[in-house]
Design an enzyme around this catalytic site. Structure first.
Site, PDB file in Angstrom:
ATOM      1  N   ASP A 198       0.822  -1.204   0.000  1.00 52.24           N
ATOM      2  CA  ASP A 198       0.000   0.000   0.000  1.00 52.24           C
ATOM      3  C   ASP A 198       0.860   1.260   0.000  1.00 52.24           C
ATOM      4  O   ASP A 198       1.860   1.356   0.720  1.00 52.24           O
ATOM      5  CB  ASP A 198      -0.891  -0.005   1.250  1.00 52.24           C
ATOM      6  CG  ASP A 198      -1.881   1.130   1.271  1.00 52.24           C
ATOM      7  OD1 ASP A 198      -2.682   1.234   0.331  1.00 52.24           O
ATOM      8  OD2 ASP A 198      -1.860   1.922   2.241  1.00 52.24           O
ATOM      9  N   LEU A 213       5.411   5.195   1.822  1.00 57.92           N
ATOM     10  CA  LEU A 213       6.131   4.237   2.670  1.00 57.92           C
ATOM     11  C   LEU A 213       7.622   4.533   2.709  1.00 57.92           C
ATOM     12  O   LEU A 213       8.259   4.415   3.757  1.00 57.92           O
ATOM     13  CB  LEU A 213       5.888   2.813   2.144  1.00 57.92           C
ATOM     14  CG  LEU A 213       6.689   1.686   2.773  1.00 57.92           C
ATOM     15  CD1 LEU A 213       6.287   1.491   4.232  1.00 57.92           C
ATOM     16  CD2 LEU A 213       6.496   0.390   1.989  1.00 57.92           C
ATOM     17  N   GLU A 218       1.308  -0.357  -5.084  1.00 57.15           N
ATOM     18  CA  GLU A 218       0.387   0.746  -5.347  1.00 57.15           C
ATOM     19  C   GLU A 218       1.233   2.011  -5.333  1.00 57.15           C
ATOM     20  O   GLU A 218       1.615   2.508  -4.267  1.00 57.15           O
ATOM     21  CB  GLU A 218      -0.710   0.829  -4.289  1.00 57.15           C
ATOM     22  CG  GLU A 218      -1.728   1.912  -4.623  1.00 57.15           C
ATOM     23  CD  GLU A 218      -2.367   2.546  -3.400  1.00 57.15           C
ATOM     24  OE1 GLU A 218      -3.438   3.152  -3.561  1.00 57.15           O
ATOM     25  OE2 GLU A 218      -1.805   2.468  -2.308  1.00 57.15           O
TER      26      GLU A 218
END
Length: 543
Positions: free
Chosen positions: A200, A205, A243
């Site tokens: 995700d 991240l 993603e």
């Protein structure tokens, strides 16, 4: 080839709590999902992607996780999960799960420990500032809903960073302990049988935490290499699906030489695809395909029409975005975050099955791995009365009976309301009625999936865009191991025809078409109906 199974996979995304309720409590569960695997097998699915199913307050559809090592009790137990994994394996299906580690829920024990004690070892697992940061509204992800990316915590007496909602504090992924924990989470689910992870919000991240503008000293993408290396050692054939709404120029940093992300969603191509559909011309999509870089190593692009979030059109110009809004969601209530549409595919086309079938055929013909959102294979619509992105997450419509066959619970106990009014209600749109009739939308999509699975050239081979002198047509040629498949799609609402005289083909055998026809001479006329499509296998080529 077994380790590269994703090259010719058909991925189906499922929200477990909205798919099938087996125990009658109003919420879908793993027992119900396992019971409905026959539907996915009939469709031709080879990989199931599960939206978050972990314990969560569910303030963001489960993406606010409070325990990475468990199952939301409403969805079942770890035992139910393993039984589902085995049932999928029995049908030749792999399972990938969401890895959501850019943030946690604010109810996660890690955050509770971090906020309670500045000396807690978990304090540095999150991103804190003693003083109010400058420009706390910069980089808001959900305009109109989210107010800031930093919030003050009275217990901690400090500000914490949250790229998303304020109840989702960001993990400090520059902390080695956090990165080690991420690997442990991955190892746990790999041991239970999953074949990889949809990662995700990858750009968030890996961004330097708390430093949103300064250039980092260390390449943030190195974290992706760490994750890939761990995955390769634990389970060689497992994959990472990113993603990442990134430009094509950024893509090499995510794929690298095949030692980072296995697949990356093609958000650029998706937006150009919808611009093409809105304009009735293949030109934007053709330009996008021509500009898209080939991943290094064994990387692969993932292609899609709709997913579980909004249809993000943020990379288009304002004029282009308005064209898409006008075509597919003119009511402001259909739009979201100043950039996207919160509608399902079928309703965007007002239920026009001719255009829907062309869009699905196009998805499956594009070079890359196709990803399908649950319910789109039967033409489900959305519920705009639900907030934000919840509109496209209504329960699966299985039959015309009580609660659409999703649950025996009272209507007011359902996890989300079913669509029970209008042309997309479960009385008119459901899996039972469509699977019983061979000429249904579901069977048309299943035939397309079958054609895609029998055409490894599309997933494995390179693609060539054939110029047939008409901007309203997209003609693609895919080759692999001496075989060749040509696909053609008509973006116009009028009949079209073209020739492949310069391709040196002896004969074309139709594999899939909206207008039945026999073999075609290599230089013969190929006719397409309005919004028509055809898949052709080349039988012999003149040298």
């Amino acid at each position: 080839m077994a380790n590269l199974w994703y090259k010719n996979a058909i991925v189906y995304c499922v929200d477990v709590k909205s798919f099938m309720d087996a125990n009658g409590d109003g919420t879908g569960d793993f027992v119900g999902l396992a019971d409905r695997l026959d539907h996915l097998e009939r469709l031709g699915v080879t990989c199931i992607w599960l939206n978050p199913f972990y314990p969560s307050p569910r303030r963001d559809n489960g993406y606010d996780i409070s325990d990475y090592y468990g199952i939301d009790p409403a969805l079942g137990t770890l035992g139910d999960f393993v039984e589902f994994i085995e049932a999928a394996k029995d049908r030749g299906m792999r399972v990938i799960v969401d890895l959501v580690v850019n943030h946690t829920s604010d109810e996660h024990p890690w955050f509770q420990a971090a906020r309670a004690d500045p000396n807690s070892p978990y304090r540095d697992w999150y991103v804190w500032r003693d003083e109010k940061p400058d420009n706390i509204t910069d980089g808001i992800v959900f305009p109109g809903v989210q107010k800031a990316i930093w919030s003050y915590d009275r217990t901690a007496k400090a500000w914490y960073m949250h790229r998303f909602y304020k109840f989702q504090p960001d993990l400090n992924t520059t902390n080695p302990a956090v990165r080690q924990e991420i690997l442990k989470i991955m190892g746990f689910w790999l041991a239970l049988g999953v074949s990889g992870f949809r990662v995700d919000a990858v750009p968030f991240l890996i961004e330097p935490r708390g430093v949103l503008t300064d250039k980092p000293v260390v390449d943030p993408h190195a974290m992706l290499t760490e994750i890939h290396d761990f995955l390769s050692w634990r389970k060689a054939e497992a994959i990472l699906l990113a993603e990442a709404n990134i430009s094509y120029e950024e893509a090499p940093d995510y794929f690298a030489a095949g030692d980072r992300m296995t697949m990356v969603f093609d958000f650029v191509g998706n937006q150009q695809l919808f611009l093409s559909l809105a304009r009735g011309t293949a030109a934007p999509l053709r330009r996008s395909l021509a500009a898209r870089p080939e991943p290094q190593g064994m990387g692969q692009w993932a292609v899609f029409l709709r997913n579980h979030d909004e249809l993000n059109l943020g990379n288009l110009t304002e004029q282009e975005r308005e064209q898409c809004f006008s075509a597919f969601g003119p009511d402001p209530n259909m739009q979201i975050y100043d950039r996207g549409l919160r509608r399902r595919l079928a309703s965007m086309f007002n239920g026009d099955q001719t255009r829907l079938k062309m869009a699905f055929s196009l998805l499956l013909a594009l070079p890359g791995t196709p990803v399908i959102w649950y319910g789109d294979e039967i033409g489900m619509g959305e519920d705009l009365a639900l907030p934000e992105r919840e509109a496209v997450r209504t329960p699966m419509q299985w039959s015309p009976r009580h609660n659409g066959g999703f649950s025996d619970a009272p209507k007011d106990r359902l996890v989300r309301p079913l669509i029970d009014r209008g042309k997309f209600s479960y009385h008119h749109v459901n899996a039972a009625m469509q699977t019983q009739h061979r000429n249904s939308f579901f069977h048309a999509i299943a035939d397309m999936v079958s054609a895609r699975r029998s055409s490894p050239e599309v997933g494995w081979g390179g693609v060539e865009i054939i110029d047939v002198g008409d901007d309203e047509l997209l003609v693609l040629s895919s080759r692999w191991r001496g075989n060749r498949v040509i696909t053609a799609h008509n973006f116009a609402g009028e009949p079209k025809s073209f020739h492949l005289a310069d391709e040196g083909i002896e004969e074309l055998m139709p594999m899939l078409t909206d207008s039945p026809t026999g073999p075609i001479e290599g230089d013969g006329e190929i006719a397409l109906s309005p919004y028509g499509y055809c898949w052709l296998r080349c039988n012999g080529e003149r040298r």
